[in-house]
Design an enzyme around this catalytic site. Structure first.
Site, PDB file in Angstrom:
ATOM      1  CG  ASP A  50       6.279   6.003   6.567  1.00  0.00           C
ATOM      2  OD1 ASP A  50       6.465   7.142   6.116  1.00  0.00           O
ATOM      3  OD2 ASP A  50       6.039   5.790   7.771  1.00  0.00           O
ATOM      4  CG  ASP A  59      -0.301  -0.274   2.537  1.00  0.00           C
ATOM      5  OD1 ASP A  59       0.920  -0.503   2.591  1.00  0.00           O
ATOM      6  OD2 ASP A  59      -1.019  -0.256   3.558  1.00  0.00           O
TER       7      ASP A  59
HETATM    8  P1  IMP Z   1       7.553   1.321   6.560  1.00  0.00           P
HETATM    9  O1  IMP Z   1       8.182   0.073   7.091  1.00  0.00           O
HETATM   10  O2  IMP Z   1       7.874   2.504   7.447  1.00  0.00           O
HETATM   11  O3  IMP Z   1       7.853   1.602   5.126  1.00  0.00           O
HETATM   12  O4  IMP Z   1       6.019   1.171   6.812  1.00  0.00           O
HETATM   13  C1  IMP Z   1       5.176   0.658   5.917  1.00  0.00           C
HETATM   14  C2  IMP Z   1       3.860   0.338   6.589  1.00  0.00           C
HETATM   15  O5  IMP Z   1       3.492   1.324   7.569  1.00  0.00           O
HETATM   16  C3  IMP Z   1       2.764   0.356   5.552  1.00  0.00           C
HETATM   17  O6  IMP Z   1       2.597  -0.914   4.974  1.00  0.00           O
HETATM   18  C4  IMP Z   1       1.567   0.807   6.355  1.00  0.00           C
HETATM   19  O7  IMP Z   1       0.946  -0.311   6.950  1.00  0.00           O
HETATM   20  C5  IMP Z   1       2.136   1.681   7.458  1.00  0.00           C
HETATM   21  N1  IMP Z   1       2.035   3.106   7.105  1.00  0.00           N
HETATM   22  C6  IMP Z   1       3.036   3.963   6.824  1.00  0.00           C
HETATM   23  N2  IMP Z   1       2.584   5.193   6.551  1.00  0.00           N
HETATM   24  C7  IMP Z   1       1.244   5.125   6.632  1.00  0.00           C
HETATM   25  C8  IMP Z   1       0.184   6.092   6.431  1.00  0.00           C
HETATM   26  O8  IMP Z   1       0.370   7.276   6.107  1.00  0.00           O
HETATM   27  N3  IMP Z   1      -1.081   5.618   6.608  1.00  0.00           N
HETATM   28  C9  IMP Z   1      -1.358   4.329   6.957  1.00  0.00           C
HETATM   29  N4  IMP Z   1      -0.419   3.406   7.146  1.00  0.00           N
HETATM   30  C10 IMP Z   1       0.880   3.795   6.999  1.00  0.00           C
HETATM   31 MG    MG Z   2       0.755  -2.222   5.335  1.00  0.00          MG
END
Ligand code: IMP
Ligand code: MG
Length: 173
Positions: free
Chosen positions: A101, A98
């Site tokens: 981040d 999705d």
């Molecule tokens: P990462 O490991 O920081 O890249 O996080 C990825 C996961 O964090 C995604 O798969 C989402 O489940 C969650 N996430 C990060 N940013 C958002 C946001 O703005 N809204 C909702 N979920 C988020």
């Molecule tokens: Mg996710």
């Protein structure tokens, strides 16, 4: 109580972009069959709409991971809650997410799945927040780059809510 105030990406724009991404994937993987791996639960709606725009033989599988941490910050320590049902050895795999981040979740998943010897492995994400990246991940398809706001809808949640919104909205406290 949080509320969704602004629509960041509306329904028609999402639909159009997902159609373009499906067409691009169809061209890139022409003559091959593809295994889409959805990361639960956020990618479910994107995967289901994207898959319909890929005009190739496609199979689905799903993984659930948790990154220890609060609901809005990931910690980099990833735990597999649900593994794939089938082997990916020798298959063309596309991980469908999705949002990227920090990149910590996908960095872990990508390297973990690479060890299982797929014929190829790529990453497809609907949303990308480049300003928040802590680790670089090789993303092949990006739907939209967005600013550093917490977004919900089209599969994305805050505390399991808002996943069913047909648009991407910004959550304001
Ligand atoms: P990462 O490991 O920081 O890249 O996080 C990825 C996961 O964090 C995604 O798969 C989402 O489940 C969650 N996430 C990060 N940013 C958002 C946001 O703005 N809204 C909702 N979920 C988020
Ligand atoms: Mg996710």
């Amino acid at each position: 109580m949080s509320t969704v105030t602004d629509i960041l990406i509306d329904e028609a724009t999402l639909k159009q972009r997902v159609q373009e991404m499906g067409a691009e994937i169809t061209r890139d993987y022409a003559g091959q069959s593809l295994l889409l791996i959805g990361v639960l639960k956020g990618a479910v709606i994107f995967l289901s709409e994207l898959a319909q725009q890929i005009k190739l033989p496609v199979a689905f599988d799903f993984m659930a991971v948790s990154s220890y941490g609060s609901s809005t910050e990931s910690s980099g320590v990833v735990r597999i809650l649900k593994d794939l049902d089938e082997s990916i050895e020798g298959r063309h795999v596309l991980i469908v997410e999705d949002i990227i981040d920090t990149g910590l979740t996908l960095d872990y998943l990508y390297r973990h799945l690479q060890n299982r010897k797929p014929a190829s492995i790529g990453i497809c994400t609907l949303l990308d927040k480049p300003s928040r990246r802590l680790v670089e991940v090789p993303v092949k398809y990006i739907g939209f780059q967005i600013p550093d706001d917490f977004v919900v809808g089209y599969g994305l949640d805050f505390d399991e809510r808002y996943r069913n919104l047909p648009y991407i909205g910004v959550l304001k406290p």
